[in-house]
Design an enzyme around this catalytic site. Sequence first.
Site, mmCIF file in Angstrom:
data_model
loop_
_atom_site.group_PDB
_atom_site.id
_atom_site.type_symbol
_atom_site.label_atom_id
_atom_site.label_comp_id
_atom_site.label_asym_id
_atom_site.label_seq_id
_atom_site.Cartn_x
_atom_site.Cartn_y
_atom_site.Cartn_z
ATOM 1 N N ASN A 1 -39.167 -35.013 -32.723
ATOM 2 C CA ASN A 1 -39.728 -36.182 -32.035
ATOM 3 C C ASN A 1 -40.782 -36.896 -32.872
ATOM 4 O O ASN A 1 -41.555 -37.694 -32.359
ATOM 5 C CB ASN A 1 -40.348 -35.777 -30.699
ATOM 6 C CG ASN A 1 -39.362 -35.185 -29.721
ATOM 7 O OD1 ASN A 1 -39.589 -34.095 -29.213
ATOM 8 N ND2 ASN A 1 -38.266 -35.866 -29.469
ATOM 9 N N HIS B 1 -32.210 -34.187 -30.532
ATOM 10 C CA HIS B 1 -32.424 -35.527 -31.100
ATOM 11 C C HIS B 1 -32.296 -35.520 -32.624
ATOM 12 O O HIS B 1 -32.813 -36.418 -33.297
ATOM 13 C CB HIS B 1 -33.808 -36.057 -30.714
ATOM 14 C CG HIS B 1 -33.979 -36.319 -29.255
ATOM 15 N ND1 HIS B 1 -33.297 -37.319 -28.588
ATOM 16 C CD2 HIS B 1 -34.743 -35.696 -28.312
ATOM 17 C CE1 HIS B 1 -33.641 -37.322 -27.311
ATOM 18 N NE2 HIS B 1 -34.517 -36.337 -27.112
ATOM 19 N N HIS C 1 -38.770 -27.969 -27.104
ATOM 20 C CA HIS C 1 -38.080 -29.013 -26.343
ATOM 21 C C HIS C 1 -38.859 -29.512 -25.133
ATOM 22 O O HIS C 1 -38.856 -30.708 -24.863
ATOM 23 C CB HIS C 1 -36.690 -28.561 -25.886
ATOM 24 C CG HIS C 1 -35.912 -29.613 -25.140
ATOM 25 N ND1 HIS C 1 -35.497 -30.794 -25.727
ATOM 26 C CD2 HIS C 1 -35.461 -29.669 -23.863
ATOM 27 C CE1 HIS C 1 -34.816 -31.504 -24.839
ATOM 28 N NE2 HIS C 1 -34.798 -30.848 -23.702
#
Length: 274
Positions: free
Chosen positions: A40, A68, A180
């Site tokens: 992230n 991601h 996460h």
Amino acid sequence: MKILFLGDVMGRTGRAAVQERLPNLREAWKLDFVVINGENASSGMGLSGAHAKLLLDAGADCITLGDHAFDQKEMMQFIQSEPRVLRPLNLARGDVPGLGCRVFEARGGRKVMVAQVLGQVFMKQPYSDPFSSIDQVLRAHPRGGMVQAAIVDVHCEATSEKMGMGHFCDGRASLVVGTHTHIPTADTQILPDGTGFQADAGMCGDYNSVIGMEKSEPMRRFITGMPKARFTPAVGEATLSGVYIETDDRTGQTTRIEMVRQGGRLSQSGPRLT
């Protein structure tokens, strides 16, 4: 070995905190190896090549990703030329760029295996079985034998699945740590057969937020059910969140484990070294 694992780096403020604090922590805690989850780090969605280099230059020996992994499209190419960045073992079927596990060389020539798996419970995609994926890796890299330490990043929503993974790997991994959810859990422990465990490392980001995002848009959606704007990472001072372990080179067992929270809003914690 003295090993530090830092949870999900969230946006610009998380990157800045890693740049500012990690070099000092490496020296003060005499760290032999550092793993950072970076999925992230680029605007809260994925990791760019430039930001990966920044985290590596700050002192990370390995960066793990997550669901991601390829939100920043350039990572599809970057990960093939930078083996210190790992994507999940079970991200997709077929030909996937990059590696899901790798053996690294730590200080003093000691070997550290790092692997990452994606969980299945409450996740948006039906990823393949993480337990069979990690089983193959741990069988091929016995701790205290082929490697002096083995680290497993389990990237998923459910704490029950993370705890199940911890017990599944107990006696084979040195550390199983969850990522996460961006919230550090208070279950830091050494499992019966010498595997360090924490269900979630938390994030390296601004905790005056909704899991790292500026509060107004997530709160609007919770209250009204309607989106109005994009999520944007919060930009206040970040807390570096993670876990510190010490391992026995001969057995690969964790002999000490400490929750890490440095800087920012959260109560502070970390190893006190003599």
